[in-house]
Design a protein around this motif. Sequence first.
Motif, PDB file in Angstrom:
ATOM      1  N   LEU A 195       0.763  -0.813  -0.581  1.00 20.76           N
ATOM      2  CA  LEU A 195      -0.150   0.055  -0.192  1.00 20.76           C
ATOM      3  C   LEU A 195       0.699   0.835   0.410  1.00 20.76           C
ATOM      4  N   THR A 196       1.682   1.116   0.493  1.00 23.22           N
ATOM      5  CA  THR A 196       2.625   2.836   0.773  1.00 23.22           C
ATOM      6  C   THR A 196       3.393   2.973  -0.717  1.00 23.22           C
ATOM      7  N   GLU A 197       4.025   1.536  -0.961  1.00 21.88           N
ATOM      8  CA  GLU A 197       4.468   1.655  -2.504  1.00 21.88           C
ATOM      9  C   GLU A 197       2.932   2.610  -3.884  1.00 21.88           C
ATOM     10  N   ALA A 198       1.939   1.747  -3.064  1.00 21.52           N
ATOM     11  CA  ALA A 198       1.376   1.865  -4.020  1.00 21.52           C
ATOM     12  C   ALA A 198       0.620   4.205  -4.017  1.00 21.52           C
ATOM     13  N   LYS A 199       0.083   3.563  -2.893  1.00 17.26           N
ATOM     14  CA  LYS A 199      -0.490   5.604  -2.982  1.00 17.26           C
ATOM     15  C   LYS A 199       0.932   6.215  -3.030  1.00 17.26           C
ATOM     16  N   ALA A 200       2.120   5.653  -2.890  1.00 17.84           N
ATOM     17  CA  ALA A 200       3.186   7.207  -3.970  1.00 17.84           C
ATOM     18  C   ALA A 200       3.041   7.020  -5.074  1.00 17.84           C
ATOM     19  N   ALA A 201       2.392   5.886  -5.972  1.00 17.27           N
ATOM     20  CA  ALA A 201       2.780   6.080  -7.046  1.00 17.27           C
ATOM     21  C   ALA A 201       1.910   6.405  -8.109  1.00 17.27           C
ATOM     22  N   LEU A 202       0.459   6.212  -7.064  1.00 16.69           N
ATOM     23  CA  LEU A 202      -0.555   6.528  -7.691  1.00 16.69           C
ATOM     24  C   LEU A 202      -1.184   7.891  -6.940  1.00 16.69           C
ATOM     25  N   LYS A 203      -0.223   9.237  -6.260  1.00 14.15           N
ATOM     26  CA  LYS A 203      -0.991  10.193  -5.778  1.00 14.15           C
ATOM     27  C   LYS A 203      -0.870  10.953  -7.086  1.00 14.15           C
ATOM     28  N   PRO A 204       0.300  11.531  -8.361  1.00 13.61           N
ATOM     29  CA  PRO A 204       0.375  12.195  -9.022  1.00 13.61           C
ATOM     30  C   PRO A 204      -0.994  11.817 -10.154  1.00 13.61           C
ATOM     31  N   TYR A 205      -1.466  10.905 -11.138  1.00 17.01           N
ATOM     32  CA  TYR A 205      -2.392  10.247 -11.382  1.00 17.01           C
ATOM     33  C   TYR A 205      -4.076  10.881 -10.563  1.00 17.01           C
ATOM     34  N   THR A 206      -4.130  10.757  -9.389  1.00 18.70           N
ATOM     35  CA  THR A 206      -5.078  10.386  -8.240  1.00 18.70           C
ATOM     36  C   THR A 206      -5.769  11.253  -7.467  1.00 18.70           C
TER      37      THR A 206
END
Length: 333
Positions: A195-206
């Motif tokens: 989750l930690t990695e996913a949220k960082a990856a998604l933030k610019p898009y979501t």
Amino acid sequence: MTRFRNILLSVLTLSVFGLLAAACNNASTGEPSVQPSVEISQSAESKESAAPSAEQTRTVHDAVGDVVIPANPERIVAPYVEDALVSLGITPTMQWSLGSYVQDYLQPYLKDVPFLDFTDGPNLEALLAADPDLIVLYTTNLAKDGGYEQFSKIAPTYAFEDATVSWKDTLNTLGDIVGKQKEADAAIQAYEDKLTEAKAALKPYTEGKTFAVIRIKPKEFLLMDGTYYSGPVLYQDLGLKPHPLIKELSWDYNYPFSLELLPDLDADYIFLLVQGETARDKANELQNSSLWQDLPAVKNNHVFEVDISYWMAAGAIAHSKKVDDVVRLITQQ
């Protein structure tokens, strides 16, 4: 347990009494749904003679009451809770199915495990033949109207109130029961790290975007809310923002809606869950609608059909696969 099975078989009386009260989530959801369709009778004397010694058992409290279970269960049948068992490194003795419908995402782990068919209620004859030493019921709906007693005549039975509400609690409970708490902790920590990695990856898009999940059944469309399955992953774990229409309409974990409501569903991203090939015509009806074609998510190619076998399931494996889908689909646009 072989002795228990032999004794039980010698006094088994079968009487088909039909389908009993359906659970809240029945065959239409792809979940275990009904009470046993075969009645099992066993004398108290034979059951007592087959019981293991106190040193081999422990007493735990489940959603029904206190239950005596084996101290070290080895042959476990936990229909629709197989995700948790696999996460603990355990291969169940049988796995849930609804006719030919199975939990596809778990088959790499369960390819040689026989099925326990719930089409007309759990097949208790097959369950008996499997000789389990522990049965786990994912919901008390399966324990109603004498169901708990039926299962308990086959093997000690542990019942969850609803194992799908909090997969972490379910995993911790099973980890304690089978002596694999370290494995439970490790699976939960691995998910948190993901989750930690996913949220960082998604933030610019979501950031500032809204999301919706539509489930398509053979005869209706359902708007999923944040209570079960996909909702907790998207709206709680990943912190994505549900479209306002979801909170307005949803009274349970999904809400039937008509095509006329589509203009109000201007979410930035939409995930589609098509419930089998029998629902494909209904999916085509939705996607061929001019109202659907006018949605922002459709025009921007932000509509994604995902695998219902794990998007409509709960557990460390199912939720991890949902997270992987969201990251892959949104960041690779």
